[in-house]
Design an enzyme around this catalytic site. Structure first.
Site, PDB file in Angstrom:
ATOM      1  N   GLU A 286       0.835  -1.205   0.000  1.00 13.03           N
ATOM      2  CA  GLU A 286       0.000   0.000   0.000  1.00 13.03           C
ATOM      3  C   GLU A 286       0.876   1.264   0.000  1.00 13.03           C
ATOM      4  O   GLU A 286       0.462   2.317  -0.479  1.00 13.03           O
ATOM      5  CB  GLU A 286      -0.904  -0.019   1.238  1.00 13.03           C
ATOM      6  CG  GLU A 286      -2.275   0.569   0.982  1.00 13.03           C
ATOM      7  CD  GLU A 286      -3.278   0.241   2.079  1.00 13.03           C
ATOM      8  OE1 GLU A 286      -4.155  -0.601   1.836  1.00 13.03           O
ATOM      9  OE2 GLU A 286      -3.183   0.824   3.178  1.00 13.03           O
ATOM     10  N   HIS A 307       6.836 -27.351  -1.855  1.00 12.45           N
ATOM     11  CA  HIS A 307       6.122 -28.453  -2.507  1.00 12.45           C
ATOM     12  C   HIS A 307       4.907 -27.956  -3.278  1.00 12.45           C
ATOM     13  O   HIS A 307       4.049 -28.747  -3.654  1.00 12.45           O
ATOM     14  CB  HIS A 307       5.736 -29.489  -1.444  1.00 12.45           C
ATOM     15  CG  HIS A 307       6.944 -30.065  -0.763  1.00 12.45           C
ATOM     16  ND1 HIS A 307       7.499 -31.278  -1.126  1.00 12.45           N
ATOM     17  CD2 HIS A 307       7.748 -29.551   0.198  1.00 12.45           C
ATOM     18  CE1 HIS A 307       8.576 -31.493  -0.377  1.00 12.45           C
ATOM     19  NE2 HIS A 307       8.759 -30.457   0.432  1.00 12.45           N
ATOM     20  N   LYS A 421     -14.104   1.014  -3.631  1.00 14.70           N
ATOM     21  CA  LYS A 421     -15.162   1.443  -2.707  1.00 14.70           C
ATOM     22  C   LYS A 421     -16.246   2.212  -3.462  1.00 14.70           C
ATOM     23  O   LYS A 421     -17.433   1.950  -3.296  1.00 14.70           O
ATOM     24  CB  LYS A 421     -14.592   2.363  -1.621  1.00 14.70           C
ATOM     25  CG  LYS A 421     -13.724   1.648  -0.607  1.00 14.70           C
ATOM     26  CD  LYS A 421     -13.342   2.623   0.500  1.00 14.70           C
ATOM     27  CE  LYS A 421     -12.258   2.050   1.379  1.00 14.70           C
ATOM     28  NZ  LYS A 421     -11.671   3.028   2.276  1.00 14.70           N
TER      29      LYS A 421
HETATM   30  O1  PA5 Z   1      -3.126   1.519   6.025  1.00  9.49           O
HETATM   31  C1  PA5 Z   1      -4.239   1.990   5.874  1.00  9.49           C
HETATM   32  O2  PA5 Z   1      -4.463   3.192   6.052  1.00  9.49           O
HETATM   33  C2  PA5 Z   1      -5.410   1.127   5.494  1.00  9.49           C
HETATM   34  O3  PA5 Z   1      -5.040  -0.182   5.250  1.00  9.49           O
HETATM   35  C3  PA5 Z   1      -6.444   1.126   6.601  1.00  9.49           C
HETATM   36  O4  PA5 Z   1      -5.867   0.647   7.788  1.00  9.49           O
HETATM   37  C4  PA5 Z   1      -7.659   0.269   6.248  1.00  9.49           C
HETATM   38  O5  PA5 Z   1      -8.179   0.664   5.016  1.00  9.49           O
HETATM   39  C5  PA5 Z   1      -8.729   0.384   7.313  1.00  9.49           C
HETATM   40  O6  PA5 Z   1      -9.137   1.702   7.455  1.00  9.49           O
HETATM   41  P1  PA5 Z   1      -9.907   2.196   8.731  1.00  9.49           P
HETATM   42  O7  PA5 Z   1      -9.010   2.004   9.912  1.00  9.49           O
HETATM   43  O8  PA5 Z   1     -10.196   3.627   8.472  1.00  9.49           O
HETATM   44  O9  PA5 Z   1     -11.145   1.367   8.879  1.00  9.49           O
END
Ligand code: PA5
Length: 446
Positions: A286, A307, A421
């Site tokens: 990310e 394996h 989303k």
């Molecule tokens: O690293 C990040 O910002 C994301 O992976 C969030 O943790 C994830 O989308 C969850 O978001 P939230 O904590 O707002 O529910």
């Protein structure tokens, strides 16, 4: 203060000393950007000095709450997705010995809110019905659909089991200090809350209450974990670049990717690393995967996957490099039994520690993969302990920030996550998404 060890011998053939030297100036520029806090995403650098700035009262509040939750529950449910649950799960699964029995006072830790599968949630509701349950719902934005749906269901179940007041004493919310639907709900229901700092993004939040509360409920020593992170803050912010493994790791990754090694596989020879690898994949994936750039983070569990995926790693597309993470010694080392017989062909191993067999499997595999054109980096941690979990988390977060800056991206945002989303909301008919819904539906019909 001891650091983890980064071994680069099996990757050196692909990167010359000169190339690494050339990166030194770049690394220094990146370090300056982090220290002066003037790079992209500079309002999300709270994690950099968090281990030393986290307030002792907050640590105490986490410990007290965790102890209460432990005493109240047979099952502790963590509801969250991405950075809001992976760090806790990584630490808990890394540090809890396998097959540890659970009971009230040492609850089983289970997870929800990390997908939308109906069978899972149905099964979960059945499972929780007759158990003593406590819940920690975690969401920084407080609006994420997956945990919100799970929490809606779990809240109803908790109120049915314990009444509204009883449920209130068993639900803890970790969210933003002021905004989001979860914060509004927590305030109106009177739930106990922990705050996710504004300047720390989800995937950098494991050392905040996001990770620390569930980790403490699992009975893990969070003081020791934070001490590991504090030491890491000193060790991995060391500005003599050549003496800092977090810089070296970032530099090797960057140099390898420029040579076409665009997939990095985190490899471990101990299944307890599974969620550590999941956390690491989210952190790097990310943080770096944007603007058409980024190393694709993958993971393998060896020797298990030798394996299934071993053939590919040995002879498939040559865009891979490997980062082995390993602990120097297991918590308990057992011996291959000496039965006095060689009927099963294992006489040559009789009486040898299993850790030695595993280590030789690793050495043999690393050499085979290097020979097959897959450079191997190796990160060794002296032992599995809360202290070393703290160091490891900080090490990877620091390396990831440097690596992202080296790549020329903002390692602290995730604009691409919004695309699915928006489409999902439109297709589900959420108000405000009518135009997108029409567009998407016409595309499906074409
Ligand atoms: O690293 C990040 O910002 C994301 O992976 C969030 O943790 C994830 O989308 C969850 O978001 P939230 O904590 O707002 O529910």
């Amino acid at each position: 203060m001891q650091r983890l060890n980064l071994e680069t011998t099996l990757a050196r053939e692909t990167i010359s000393e000169r190339e690494l030297q050339e990166m030194k100036a770049l690394l220094e520029a990146v370090e300056a950007m982090l220290q002066e806090q003037d790079g992209p995403g500079d309002d999300f650098l709270g994690w950099l000095d968090w281990p030393t700035t986290m307030k002792p009262e907050e640590i105490e509040k986490i410990k007290i709450t965790a102890q209460q939750l432990r005493e109240q529950s047979e099952v502790f449910l963590v509801i969250g997705i991405g950075g809001s649950y992976l760090g806790a799960r990584a630490a808990i699964e890394w540090l809890t010995p396998p097959f540890t029995p659970n009971a009230k006072g040492n609850p089983e830790i289970i997870y929800a809110g990390h997908h939308l599968d109906s069978d899972y949630l149905f099964g979960l509701m059945q499972y929780l019905k007759d158990k003593e349950v406590t819940v920690n719902v975690i969401s920084k934005s407080g609006t994420t659909t997956e945990p919100a749906i799970s929490f809606r269901m779990v809240k109803a179940l908790m109120e049915e089991k314990y009444g509204r007041d009883g449920a209130k004493d068993r639900i803890v919310v970790t969210t933003d200090a002021a905004k989001g639907a979860l914060k509004t709900l927590a305030d109106s229901e009177g739930y106990q809350t922990f705050v996710i700092p504004d300047d720390i993004g989800g995937r950098y939040s494991v050392l905040t209450p996001v990770g620390l509360l569930p980790i403490a409920v699992a009975g893990i020593d969070i003081e020791s974990m934070l001490q590991g992170a504090r030491d890491a803050q000193t060790l991995y912010n060391e500005t003599v670049i050549t003496d800092n493994p977090s810089y070296q790791y970032a530099a090797y990754r960057n140099a390898l990717s420029r040579k076409g090694k665009t997939t990095e596989i985190m490899v471990s020879y101990d299944p307890s690393y599974h969620y550590m690898a999941e956390w690491w994949k989210q952190l790097f994936g990310e943080s770096e995967g944007k603007d058409g750039k980024g190393i694709f983070p993958a993971s393998l569990q060896l020797t298990t996957d030798l394996h299934s995926m071993g053939q590919y790693v040995q002879e498939g597309l040559r865009n891979l490099f490997e980062t082995v993470v390993r602990t120097e010694k297991p918590v308990k080392d057992i011996l291959v039994p000496d039965t006095g017989s060689d009927d099963d062909g294992l006489g040559y191993l009789a009486g040898k520690p299993l850790s030695l067999v595993n280590k030789k499997a690793m050495e043999g595999t690393s050499m085979a993969h290097t020979d097959g054109g897959v450079p191997v980096l190796q990160i060794t941690i002296p032992e599995k302990s809360p202290y070393w979990a703290g160091q490891l988390f900080y090490f990877f977060m620091k390396s990831c920030a440097i690596s992202g800056y080296l790549l020329g991206v903002n390692p602290f945002n995730q604009p691409g996550v919004e695309a699915y989303k928006a489409n999902m909301f439109a297709l589900l008919g959420k108000p405000g998404y009518e135009k997108l819904k029409k567009e998407l539906e016409s595309r499906w019909q074409e």
